[in-house]
Design a protein around this motif. Structure first.
Motif, short mmCIF file in Angstrom:
data_model
loop_
_atom_site.label_atom_id
_atom_site.label_comp_id
_atom_site.label_asym_id
_atom_site.label_seq_id
_atom_site.Cartn_x
_atom_site.Cartn_y
_atom_site.Cartn_z
N LYS A 89 0.85 -1.21 0.00
CA LYS A 89 0.00 0.00 0.00
C LYS A 89 0.88 1.25 0.00
O LYS A 89 1.98 1.21 0.55
N PRO A 90 0.39 2.34 -0.59
CA PRO A 90 1.24 3.54 -0.60
C PRO A 90 1.54 4.02 0.81
O PRO A 90 0.73 3.90 1.70
N GLY A 91 2.71 4.51 0.99
CA GLY A 91 3.12 5.01 2.30
C GLY A 91 4.60 5.29 2.22
O GLY A 91 5.22 5.02 1.20
N ASN A 92 5.16 5.84 3.28
CA ASN A 92 6.62 6.04 3.22
C ASN A 92 7.35 4.76 3.62
O ASN A 92 6.73 3.82 4.12
N LYS A 93 8.65 4.74 3.37
CA LYS A 93 9.36 3.47 3.54
C LYS A 93 10.63 3.63 4.36
O LYS A 93 11.29 4.66 4.28
N ILE A 94 10.95 2.56 5.08
CA ILE A 94 12.28 2.43 5.67
C ILE A 94 12.93 1.26 4.94
O ILE A 94 12.38 0.15 4.94
N VAL A 95 14.05 1.52 4.29
CA VAL A 95 14.66 0.51 3.43
C VAL A 95 16.00 0.08 4.02
O VAL A 95 16.81 0.92 4.42
N PHE A 96 16.22 -1.23 4.11
CA PHE A 96 17.55 -1.75 4.50
C PHE A 96 18.20 -2.29 3.24
O PHE A 96 17.61 -3.14 2.57
#
Ligand code: TNX
Length: 538
Positions: A89-96
């Motif tokens: 779903k659209p939203g902000n992300k924390i990416v590793f």
């Protein structure tokens, strides 16, 4: 025409130089802004704006980082009641993201943030984990449905690879649940080596299947000193306990998830009374004795017989199977030579092996154990007394009686961990004895710990490479409960964490105290009984 071209080139160079300068300026200037992270990251800046973490935030991690993404998810759930969405779903992300091009610095990580995404990049899972530990220190305390954190750009890596904490579980014992809490406290501040002191005069604490009497007899004492050593008073309460091999495995696995290596210490040839009480044939007199009840140094030590070496090799074989660390700590400290000097057997052995005194006999002892450990693919480390009578060829030295032992070892090309009593003994008082709970002695306040620098000025650059780092030691003669362990280690461990992670030129005590004050809600939330003795009064 020619002239014009070179002018343009020059102008281009100038613009490039100015841009570089502005970039460097922006990073160094921004370091004066307070970021509540301990240990302080080595390079960071804070941009305006914020990133909102809420239920529509997604965590994107490669499958081999599932341990790390679980860690962040649990943290958000337990501390903030936020459940990030697993879907797309659209939203902000924390990416590793694993990025091999960042591998020049051990344990490196970087964080790049915008309001849309936070990217944590590192060459390996350990770096990603440290990125997460820095990120969560930015979270406000309290349970909210969403939280906002500043937009930080961080590039960070530690000054030292050995960022250790020790815990003496012989004098007093702490249960598995508390050892896990100890490891959590360490990892929150990026400490990465847990030195587990498992045997001593007053109790043997690790199950060894081949020698059951180590537990049946060696793990129990018939009384304990009450009050200070000088009072020489004892209670008559039986005290005991031990860790089963299953519990040890559980702790090692837990530490591994927190990117902490566990180094077991099996003391020899001294501080061995508990083992000798179980198996008196291991001493020179071979007489029956009791597990120690008083603190201090015992003269009854292991005798360097074949029987003792067989025993120790069998013990170490079981220990090595439980601990994946390449190190095994064999103690080596405080070995009175009285028994060896009295023993016919030792005198004969010294003649045979051409050893000129009991110090050389101690060195013979340690070198035999080292050979055995090396054959099994392990390295030994020991307290600085292992220098006396000749250092074992591949041994790492833990310098506790000041720094001189460490300096000598580094000059000889041996790895060194600095842990001088003056700065790294967290069993010492941190305030005026009259207003503090009973402790062994000394005076090592928070500022003193913070002022420590593990690499002595007297070493050349080449020698300085052998200083792997520093370690805080928590000896527990006068520390009976988990609450007291916490009181003695916190916040001093936080100061040490910064000493071993953050470059010397970035360290600043008043500013550290400001950051420390922002950690109090977290310490309180985690029910950590930190000492307030050295905290500025409001
Ligand atoms: C010395 S440090 C010891 C320990 C004590 C400690 C108390 C070291 C290698 N040996 O046996 O517990 O002092 O501070």
């Amino acid at each position: 025409m020619q002239i014009d071209k070179s002018r343009i080139m020059k102008r281009k160079h100038l613009i490039y130089l100015l841009l570089c300068f502005a970039w460097i300026q922006s990073w160094s200037q921004s370091n004066s802004q307070l970021l509540p992270i301990i240990p302080k990251p080595n390079f960071y800046k804070i941009d305006s704006g914020s990133f909102k973490i809420g239920s529509n935030t997604q965590i994107w991690a490669e499958p081999n980082l599932s341990n790390e993404s679980k860690f962040l998810k649990y943290f958000l759930l337990n501390n903030h009641q936020i459940v990030p969405i697993p879907s797309t779903k659209p939203g902000n992300k924390i990416v590793f993201r694993i990025n091999q091009s960042l591998a020049q610095q051990e344990e490196y990580y970087q964080i790049t943030s915008s309001s849309k995404q936070i990217i944590i990049e590192a060459p390996n899972a350990t770096g990603i984990f440290y990125g997460i530990q820095s990120l969560i220190q930015l979270f406000p305390s309290g349970k909210y449905s969403s939280i906002r954190i500043p937009l930080v750009q961080i590039k960070d890596y530690p000054s030292y690879s050995w960022r250790g904490m020790h815990l003496d579980c012989s004098r007093h014992l702490f249960n598995v649940q508390f050892i896990k809490k100890y490891l959590e406290m360490m990892s929150y501040y990026k400490m990465n080596k847990f030195h587990w002191h498992l045997t001593d005069d007053q109790g043997w604490r690790i199950e060894i299947k081949k020698y059951p009497k180590l537990i049946e007899i060696g793990s129990k004492r018939n009384g304990t000193m009450v009050g200070h050593y000088r009072e020489q008073k004892f209670d008559t309460i039986q005290y005991g306990g031990f860790y089963t091999q299953a519990e040890i495995k559980e702790i090692v696995a837990y530490a591994n998830k927190l990117h902490i290596e566990v180094i077991p210490e099996i003391e020899m040839p001294g501080h061995a009374l508990a083992a000798i009480a179980a198996y008196p044939e291991l001493s020179c007199s071979k007489q029956a004795t009791q597990v120690g009840m008083r603190w201090g140094v015992e003269t009854n030590v292991f005798c360097p017989t074949e029987e003792t070496f067989t025993f120790l090799e069998n013990v170490l074989t079981e220990v090595m199977e439980l601990f994946p660390s390449k190190y095994i700590h064999i103690g080596g400290d405080e070995v009175p030579k009285d028994e060896w000097n009295k023993s016919e057997f030792c005198q004969q052995l010294m003649k045979e092996k051409n050893l000129k005194d009991a110090h050389e006999l101690q060195s013979y002892f340690i070198q035999r154990i080292e050979k055995f450990a090396n054959k099994k693919g392990k390295k030994i480390m020991g307290w600085d007394e292992i220098l006396e009578g000749g250092l074992a060829p591949n041994a790492t030295v833990m310098s506790w009686r000041g720094e001189l032992g460490g300096i000598a070892a580094a000059k000889m090309g041996h790895d060194v961990i600095m842990t001088p009593g003056s700065h790294c003994y967290f069993d010492h008082y941190q305030g005026l004895p009259a207003t503090e709970p009973l402790a062994i002695g000394g005076y090592t306040n928070l500022e003193k710990v913070y002022s420590y620098h593990p690499t002595p000025d007297t070493l050349s650059n080449a020698e300085a490479k052998y200083i792997l780092g520093a370690q805080g030691n928590v000896w527990t003669e006068y520390i009976k409960t988990p609450e007291q362990v916490e009181y003695m280690m916190m916040p001093r461990m936080m100061a040490l964490a910064e000493v071993v992670w953050t470059e010397k030129k970035q360290r600043n005590y008043p500013e550290f105290l400001q950051r420390l004050s922002q950690h109090i809600p977290y310490l309180t939330l985690k029910n950590i009984n930190f000492s307030k003795t050295n905290l500025p009064s409001k």
